[in-house]
Design an enzyme around this catalytic site. Structure first.
Site, mmCIF file in Angstrom:
data_model
loop_
_atom_site.group_PDB
_atom_site.id
_atom_site.type_symbol
_atom_site.label_atom_id
_atom_site.label_comp_id
_atom_site.label_asym_id
_atom_site.label_seq_id
_atom_site.Cartn_x
_atom_site.Cartn_y
_atom_site.Cartn_z
ATOM 1 C CG ASP A 236 73.260 38.502 47.331
ATOM 2 O OD1 ASP A 236 74.442 38.188 47.111
ATOM 3 O OD2 ASP A 236 72.847 38.825 48.457
HETATM 4 C C1 LIG Z 1 82.652 58.578 50.548
HETATM 5 C C2 LIG Z 1 82.394 57.271 49.949
HETATM 6 C C3 LIG Z 1 82.177 56.218 50.971
HETATM 7 C C4 LIG Z 1 81.865 54.908 50.355
HETATM 8 C C5 LIG Z 1 81.693 53.859 51.378
HETATM 9 C C6 LIG Z 1 81.442 52.554 50.734
HETATM 10 C C7 LIG Z 1 81.044 51.518 51.683
HETATM 11 C C8 LIG Z 1 80.329 50.464 50.947
HETATM 12 C C9 LIG Z 1 79.572 49.644 51.810
HETATM 13 C C10 LIG Z 1 78.423 49.043 51.525
HETATM 14 C C11 LIG Z 1 77.655 49.139 50.276
HETATM 15 C C12 LIG Z 1 76.248 48.694 50.451
HETATM 16 C C13 LIG Z 1 76.172 47.307 50.912
HETATM 17 C C14 LIG Z 1 74.810 46.880 51.142
HETATM 18 C C15 LIG Z 1 74.689 45.410 51.255
HETATM 19 C C16 LIG Z 1 75.261 44.850 52.521
HETATM 20 C C17 LIG Z 1 74.803 43.473 52.830
HETATM 21 C C18 LIG Z 1 75.648 42.452 52.164
HETATM 22 O O1 LIG Z 1 76.840 42.469 52.303
HETATM 23 N N1 LIG Z 1 75.020 41.538 51.456
HETATM 24 C C19 LIG Z 1 75.712 40.493 50.718
HETATM 25 C C20 LIG Z 1 75.093 39.146 51.046
HETATM 26 O O2 LIG Z 1 73.749 39.124 50.790
HETATM 27 C C21 LIG Z 1 75.619 40.777 49.241
HETATM 28 O O3 LIG Z 1 76.236 39.756 48.558
HETATM 29 C C22 LIG Z 1 76.271 42.096 48.953
HETATM 30 C C23 LIG Z 1 75.746 42.940 48.103
HETATM 31 C C24 LIG Z 1 76.291 44.325 47.846
HETATM 32 C C25 LIG Z 1 77.782 44.464 47.886
HETATM 33 C C26 LIG Z 1 78.206 45.881 47.683
HETATM 34 C C27 LIG Z 1 79.693 46.001 47.569
HETATM 35 C C28 LIG Z 1 80.182 47.351 47.903
HETATM 36 C C29 LIG Z 1 80.207 48.297 46.763
HETATM 37 C C30 LIG Z 1 80.856 49.547 47.231
HETATM 38 C C31 LIG Z 1 80.869 50.584 46.191
HETATM 39 C C32 LIG Z 1 80.858 51.948 46.745
HETATM 40 C C33 LIG Z 1 79.504 52.391 47.064
HETATM 41 C C34 LIG Z 1 79.425 53.829 47.101
HETATM 42 C C35 LIG Z 1 78.028 54.209 47.355
HETATM 43 C C36 LIG Z 1 77.983 55.521 47.786
HETATM 44 O O1 LIG Z 2 72.639 25.876 53.601
HETATM 45 C C1 LIG Z 2 71.746 26.706 53.440
HETATM 46 C C2 LIG Z 2 71.806 27.996 53.978
HETATM 47 C C3 LIG Z 2 70.760 28.856 53.787
HETATM 48 N N1 LIG Z 2 69.674 28.479 53.068
HETATM 49 C C4 LIG Z 2 68.562 29.396 52.894
HETATM 50 O O2 LIG Z 2 69.052 30.655 52.415
HETATM 51 C C5 LIG Z 2 68.332 31.697 53.009
HETATM 52 C C6 LIG Z 2 69.271 32.708 53.655
HETATM 53 O O3 LIG Z 2 69.957 32.076 54.672
HETATM 54 P P1 LIG Z 2 70.414 32.841 56.026
HETATM 55 O O4 LIG Z 2 69.231 33.496 56.601
HETATM 56 O O5 LIG Z 2 71.181 31.869 56.842
HETATM 57 O O6 LIG Z 2 71.507 33.867 55.511
HETATM 58 P P2 LIG Z 2 71.517 35.404 55.125
HETATM 59 O O7 LIG Z 2 70.310 36.135 55.514
HETATM 60 O O8 LIG Z 2 72.776 35.915 55.596
HETATM 61 O O9 LIG Z 2 71.525 35.290 53.532
HETATM 62 C C7 LIG Z 2 71.924 36.339 52.713
HETATM 63 O O10 LIG Z 2 73.318 36.325 52.537
HETATM 64 C C8 LIG Z 2 73.910 35.470 51.622
HETATM 65 C C9 LIG Z 2 73.245 35.524 50.281
HETATM 66 O O11 LIG Z 2 73.748 34.509 49.472
HETATM 67 C C10 LIG Z 2 71.777 35.377 50.425
HETATM 68 O O12 LIG Z 2 71.121 35.524 49.189
HETATM 69 C C11 LIG Z 2 71.193 36.325 51.368
HETATM 70 O O13 LIG Z 2 69.862 36.050 51.518
HETATM 71 C C12 LIG Z 2 67.332 31.076 53.987
HETATM 72 O O14 LIG Z 2 66.071 31.053 53.413
HETATM 73 C C13 LIG Z 2 67.863 29.686 54.202
HETATM 74 O O15 LIG Z 2 66.846 28.753 54.489
HETATM 75 C C14 LIG Z 2 69.596 27.219 52.506
HETATM 76 O O16 LIG Z 2 68.628 26.885 51.854
HETATM 77 N N2 LIG Z 2 70.640 26.360 52.706
#
Ligand SMILES: CCCCCCCC/C=C\CCCCCCCC(=O)N[C@@H](CO)[C@H](O)/C=C/CCCCCCCCCCCCC
Ligand SMILES: O=c1ccn([C@@H]2O[C@H](COP(=O)(O)OP(=O)(O)O[C@H]3OC[C@@H](O)[C@H](O)[C@H]3O)[C@@H](O)[C@H]2O)c(=O)[nH]1
Length: 397
Positions: A236
């Site tokens: 993603d």
């Molecule tokens: C005073 C400044 C403080 C800044 C603090 C920064 C903390 C950053 C933390 C999180 C950013 C948002 C993350 C939302 C997504 C979380 C869920 C997640 O991890 N999902 C992953 C799996 O599905 C996905 O691959 C991740 C996507 C987003 C990654 C973002 C990386 C962090 C970027 C940080 C940049 C600084 C942001 C500053 C915004 C104010």
């Molecule tokens: O081995 C796998 C694991 C997961 N999946 C599918 O992927 C989706 C997300 O899986 P889970 O709910 O376990 O995981 P998450 O909610 O943490 O996923 C999240 O984090 C990782 C990113 O790569 C994903 O895009 C995001 O959806 C589900 O629809 C699941 O069925 C597969 O098809 N195969």
């Protein structure tokens, strides 16, 4: 000696400025959330303005909510869409659930893809790849198994797809469910994560989470299809990064993603949070410093110490007021994201919030010191930059 004093004052100023910046983030999140979320879904002048959407549903196993969650995809109000169910294992119990729904809603266009393919390390991409290749529409919606849709959710997402927008994603949130684990999940997604997600979206920082995301297929095709991102577990983040590099915008829709998995327990949720934190740490190493510092308990303690050094303020009083005001900001934000009454009372919120705030930094530390990841039934090792390698890959017959 002078160097030590300068360093101490340097740290104190840094912490105090960071603390002020966090209050700014609270304000941005609250105002932006109020402005952006839960808007009335407008109808475009004609049905033709709504493009067809191919919906990829990667499935793995069942849970008590799977059937009702999937059913919401059959009852959406949208002109043209197809549902492409992807299941890797031919013995997966979700297959029966899908065929029962297909029988119940014969008018909805559906296809079932069993077996997956092997285009990379990411099992979700492998599972979806065949369906992606067979998809017929110009827009692709990737939607995880636990997501629920309202009748107008897809319309809302498409409404946010402007000419310059390549990806519209839903900010993760949860449906109302019973029990402490559900409260904890709702508090996490509605406070700590919403704050960063909303601020990041308002500043156009990449925060794309792929649980419910609408994309332009032509851009994906230009990049080589979804298989290009199969080498990453956090496909993603890298998809959005590449779209942005190509000049496209990403945007959140007005309705948050309603996660409604039937499996809801504290341990598996914490394992998921730790997995996500590991992904973020390897993709954007700056978060090793930024994330713990942006936690209420940590930055509060640092700022209390800084304020006592710089202004001779009483640190304990400062810390307690800091926690109280942070708590109130979180309550306001959670109420905005929920957009209705919460399924728990204020006491449950206090307990859940304290648990989340105290466990957050601990989970993050666990994530930093272990680069191995377990996702469903597979284990991976992460390398800096975000590439992953499967540990003992399973042999497919
Ligand atoms: C005073 C400044 C403080 C800044 C603090 C920064 C903390 C950053 C933390 C999180 C950013 C948002 C993350 C939302 C997504 C979380 C869920 C997640 O991890 N999902 C992953 C799996 O599905 C996905 O691959 C991740 C996507 C987003 C990654 C973002 C990386 C962090 C970027 C940080 C940049 C600084 C942001 C500053 C915004 C104010
Ligand atoms: O081995 C796998 C694991 C997961 N999946 C599918 O992927 C989706 C997300 O899986 P889970 O709910 O376990 O995981 P998450 O909610 O943490 O996923 C999240 O984090 C990782 C990113 O790569 C994903 O895009 C995001 O959806 C589900 O629809 C699941 O069925 C597969 O098809 N195969």
């Amino acid at each position: 000696m002078a160097l030590m004093i300068y360093s101490l004052y340097g740290f104190a100023i840094f912490f105090f400025v960071f603390w002020c910046a966090m209050w700014l983030l609270h304000l941005i999140a609250i105002f932006y959330g109020k402005y952006r979320l839960h808007k009335k879904v407008e109808d475009k002048p004609s049905d033709e303005a709504y493009p067809g959407v191919s919906i990829l549903k990667p499935l793995m196993g069942t849970d008590p909510h799977l059937i009702s969650n999937l059913e919401t995809f059959f009852t959406m109000r949208y002109r043209a869409y197809e549902l492409l169910f992807c299941i890797e294992d031919e013995k997966d119990p979700s297959i029966d659930v899908i065929y029962n729904l297909i029988k119940k809603y014969p008018k909805v266009a559906t296809k079932v893809f069993i077996g997956g393919s092997s285009v990379g390390v990411n099992p979700k991409i492998n599972n979806m790849h065949n369906a992606y290749q067979e998809s017929v529409y110009d827009f692709i919606l990737i939607s995880d198994s636990g997501i629920r849709m309202k009748e107008d959710t897809l319309q809302d997402m498409v409404n946010h797809m402007s000419e310059r927008t390549g990806i519209v994603h839903q900010m993760p949130f949860t449906c109302d469910r019973n029990g402490f684990a559900a409260t904890y999940e709702k508090i996490y997604f509605g406070t700590a994560q919403s704050r960063m997600y909303l601020v990041a979206d308002s500043l156009r920082v990449n925060c794309h989470t792929g649980m419910s995301t609408l994309m332009r297929k032509c851009v994906l095709e230009e990049l080589g299809g979804i298989q290009t991102f199969g080498c990453y577990l956090a496909e993603d983040f890298f998809i959005a990064k590449t779209f942005i590099q190509k000049g496209w915008r990403t945007a959140i829709s007005s309705q948050p993603a309603m996660q409604n998995s039937g499996i809801c327990d504290v341990r598996s949720f914490q394992a998921r949070l730790t997995r996500w934190a590991k992904l973020r740490v390897t993709m954007v190493p700056q978060v090793i410093l930024l994330e713990p510092l942006s936690e209420c308990m940590v930055i509060g303690a640092c700022a209390a110490w800084a304020a006592s050094l710089l202004f001779k303020w009483e640190p304990l009083v400062f810390y307690l007021i800091h926690i109280l005001v942070w708590f109130m900001c979180d309550w306001i934000l959670l109420s905005i994201v929920q957009n209705g009454s919460l399924p728990f009372n204020k006491f449950d919120f206090i307990v859940g919030w304290l648990f989340r705030e105290c466990s957050g930094p601990y989970l993050f530390i666990l994530a930093i010191f272990d680069n191995s990841i377990k996702w469903r039934n597979r284990s991976f090792r992460l390398a800096w930059g975000g590439r992953a390698q499967e540990i003992k890959p399973r042999i497919k017959c």
